[in-house]
Enzyme design. Structure first.
Site, PDB file in Angstrom:
ATOM      1  N   THR A 279       0.836  -1.204   0.000  1.00 39.90           N
ATOM      2  CA  THR A 279       0.000   0.000   0.000  1.00 39.90           C
ATOM      3  C   THR A 279       0.870   1.254   0.000  1.00 39.90           C
ATOM      4  OG1 THR A 279      -1.782  -1.160   1.143  1.00 39.90           O
ATOM      5  CG2 THR A 279      -1.816   1.242   1.260  1.00 39.90           C
TER       6      THR A 279
ATOM      7  N   ASN B 167      -5.779  -9.841  -7.662  1.00 39.76           N
ATOM      8  CA  ASN B 167      -5.875 -10.496  -6.353  1.00 39.76           C
ATOM      9  C   ASN B 167      -7.206 -11.206  -6.128  1.00 39.76           C
ATOM     10  OD1 ASN B 167      -6.494  -7.595  -6.430  1.00 39.76           O
ATOM     11  ND2 ASN B 167      -7.307  -7.934  -4.388  1.00 39.76           N
TER      12      ASN B 167
ATOM     13  N   GLN C  39       0.626  -9.655  -6.059  1.00 44.91           N
ATOM     14  CA  GLN C  39       0.215 -11.061  -6.162  1.00 44.91           C
ATOM     15  C   GLN C  39       1.125 -11.861  -7.095  1.00 44.91           C
ATOM     16  OE1 GLN C  39      -2.160 -12.642  -4.487  1.00 44.91           O
ATOM     17  NE2 GLN C  39      -3.042 -10.852  -3.473  1.00 44.91           N
TER      18      GLN C  39
ATOM     19  N   ALA D  67       6.038  -8.222   1.320  1.00 39.11           N
ATOM     20  CA  ALA D  67       6.597  -9.473   1.846  1.00 39.11           C
ATOM     21  C   ALA D  67       5.522 -10.467   2.297  1.00 39.11           C
ATOM     22  CB  ALA D  67       7.540  -9.170   3.011  1.00 39.11           C
TER      23      ALA D  67
ATOM     24  N   CYS E 241      -9.443  -6.158   2.019  1.00 40.89           N
ATOM     25  CA  CYS E 241      -9.465  -4.720   2.279  1.00 40.89           C
ATOM     26  C   CYS E 241     -10.825  -4.125   1.991  1.00 40.89           C
ATOM     27  CB  CYS E 241      -8.434  -4.022   1.424  1.00 40.89           C
ATOM     28  SG  CYS E 241      -7.156  -5.130   0.910  1.00 40.89           S
TER      29      CYS E 241
HETATM   30  C1  LIG Z   1      -2.400  -7.261  -0.644  1.00 40.93           C
HETATM   31  C2  LIG Z   1      -2.363  -6.382  -1.828  1.00 40.93           C
HETATM   32  C3  LIG Z   1      -2.023  -5.023  -1.707  1.00 40.93           C
HETATM   33  C4  LIG Z   1      -1.749  -4.379  -0.373  1.00 40.93           C
HETATM   34  O1  LIG Z   1      -0.552  -4.864   0.180  1.00 40.93           O
HETATM   35  P1  LIG Z   1      -0.130  -4.540   1.684  1.00 40.93           P
HETATM   36  O2  LIG Z   1       1.290  -4.963   1.752  1.00 40.93           O
HETATM   37  O3  LIG Z   1      -1.024  -5.375   2.543  1.00 40.93           O
HETATM   38  O4  LIG Z   1      -0.292  -3.087   1.913  1.00 40.93           O
HETATM   39  C5  LIG Z   1      -1.978  -4.286  -2.855  1.00 40.93           C
HETATM   40  N1  LIG Z   1      -2.247  -4.814  -4.066  1.00 40.93           N
HETATM   41  C6  LIG Z   1      -2.571  -6.109  -4.220  1.00 40.93           C
HETATM   42  C7  LIG Z   1      -2.837  -6.638  -5.585  1.00 40.93           C
HETATM   43  C8  LIG Z   1      -2.640  -6.926  -3.115  1.00 40.93           C
HETATM   44  O5  LIG Z   1      -2.970  -8.206  -3.276  1.00 40.93           O
END
Ligand SMILES: *Cc1c(COP(=O)(O)O)cnc(C)c1O
Length: 390
Positions: free
Chosen positions: A76, A155, A183, A204, A330
């Protein structure tokens, strides 16, 4: 074979930290607690060396050089730095951005923010598989366009974008190309040079590393890709992202990248065959199900499945020992059905009757066998109840 319950099939939300990752991190919570920015003593040097090793490991998984990696608190933050940072540094050149309707909220929200700040945004639609039309992308690029941001792999439905083609279109027009590869990293081979990628965000905890750490790749070169810093103070990470580095998490991220490079090929085939068996056997018992996403250009660990006339929330309630989700974690707080599923043409009803399965290298045959039985029984039970009411 005994199955340990609950069965975890929500690996698009987060993944189990690999025990070898946790082990690599531990000393950096205890005796090696130095600040990587402390230049005047051994504690600092030890921490800095660990961070620089991790930077190499993390760079290598996307074919970058270590100096092109900026550590952040997660995808994010990387996405915000890439999008808001490039908008700020290039706003004198133009104020038009291009993205797709199926992006993650961590892309859509900063983009919407920029819209309120004088930028124009093109949100490309997708076809029923979740792919953008490359001709529409070409047509959307204008003199004012400064950034194209398209995710590497979705995702929710697992569709993989043709990164190299998008990269070539952008490079040909002198527009920066950023991709949310959260992803994709560790699940498909990625190479930022081959893909003509200028910026790439990842995290990570989606690849068996710890939460709270991510990276932004910014291409070196003449001139280098340089987003304006969004967090100021101290000038860490070459001024792109200030704040004391989370050394244990960064060490874990590096270890997760190293393991993923070593084990990706082998785990991909195994995970794909488990996923295929899951889909195949669910279909045997529930013949009207629909698998979403692209038939071939898809993540090996993903299955987004619509079970018509079985509300996903009710199915999930029915099987508390299976961890799956209706969509992105989210946006689970909002009752609206998934924007991704609606973008590929599902009705609200079908979107609300869709389960997302996400497998990982830790998923076992036993997990899948157990899940198949539970899902079939739960879908049937929910359908029987709603028939009885109707
Ligand atoms: C999980 C995800 C995010 C957010 O990642 P965080 O490290 O949890 O902030 C953004 N983009 C995609 C496609 C995700 O799957």
């Amino acid at each position: 074979m005994a199955v340990s319950l609950p069965v975890y099939l929500d690996n698009h939300s987060t993944t189990m930290p690999d025990p070898r990752v946790v082990e690599a991190m531990l000393p950096y919570f205890t005796e090696r607690y130095g600040n990587a920015a402390s230049r005047q003593h051994e504690f600092g040097w030890v921490a800095e060396a660990a961070v620089e090793l991790a930077r190499k490991q993390v760079a290598r998984i996307i074919g970058a050089t270590p100096s092109e990696i900026i550590f952040t608190s997660g995808a994010t933050e990387s996405l915000n730095l890439a999008i808001l940072g490039i908008a700020a540094s290039l706003r004198h050149r133009g104020r038009h951005l291009i993205t797709a309707v199926t992006e993650h909220r961590a892309v859509l929200d900063p983009v919407r923010y920029l819209e309120g700040d004088g930028f124009r945004v093109t949100r490309l639609p997708v076809d029923r598989f979740g792919l953008i039309d490359l001709d529409e992308l070409r047509e959307a690029i204008g003199n004012e366009t400064i950034l194209v941001t398209i995710m590497s792999a979705n995702n929710e439905i697992g569709t993989i974008a043709p990164l190299q083609k998008i990269g070539e279109i952008c490079r040909g027009r002198g527009v920066l190309f950023h991709t949310d590869a959260t992803q994709a990293v560790s699940r498909i081979p990625l190479d930022v040079r081959e893909g003509r990628i200028d910026l790439l965000s990842f995290s990570a905890h989606k690849m068996h590393g710890p939460k709270g750490v991510g990276a932004l790749f910014c291409r070196a070169g003449q001139p280098p890709v340089a987003p304006s810093a969004q967090i100021l103070g101290g000038g860490h990470e070459r001024g792109f992202r200030s704040g004391t580095l989370n050394v244990p998490a960064i060490v874990g991220f590096g270890k997760a990248a190293e393991l993923a490079i070593a084990e990706m090929e082998q785990s991909r085939t195994r995970v794909a065959s488990l996923r295929d068996r899951l889909v195949h056997e669910l279909r045997e018992d529930l013949d009207d199900l629909c698998v979403n996403g692209h038939p071939t250009e898809r993540l090996d660990n993903n299955a987004s499945i619509t079970f018509p006339h079985a509300k996903a929330d009710s199915v999930i309630m029915e099987m508390k020992d299976i961890a799956v989700s209706t969509g992105a974690a989210c946006s689970s707080a909002t009752p609206e059905p998934s924007h991704v599923l609606q973008a590929i043409g599902l009705t609200k009803e079908d979107a609300a009757s869709t389960l997302r399965f996400g497998l990982s290298k830790f998923t076992t045959e036993g997990d899948i066998d157990y899940a198949i039985g539970r899902v079939v029984r739960s879908v049937k039970a929910v359908r029987a109840r709603s028939m009885a009411i109707a």
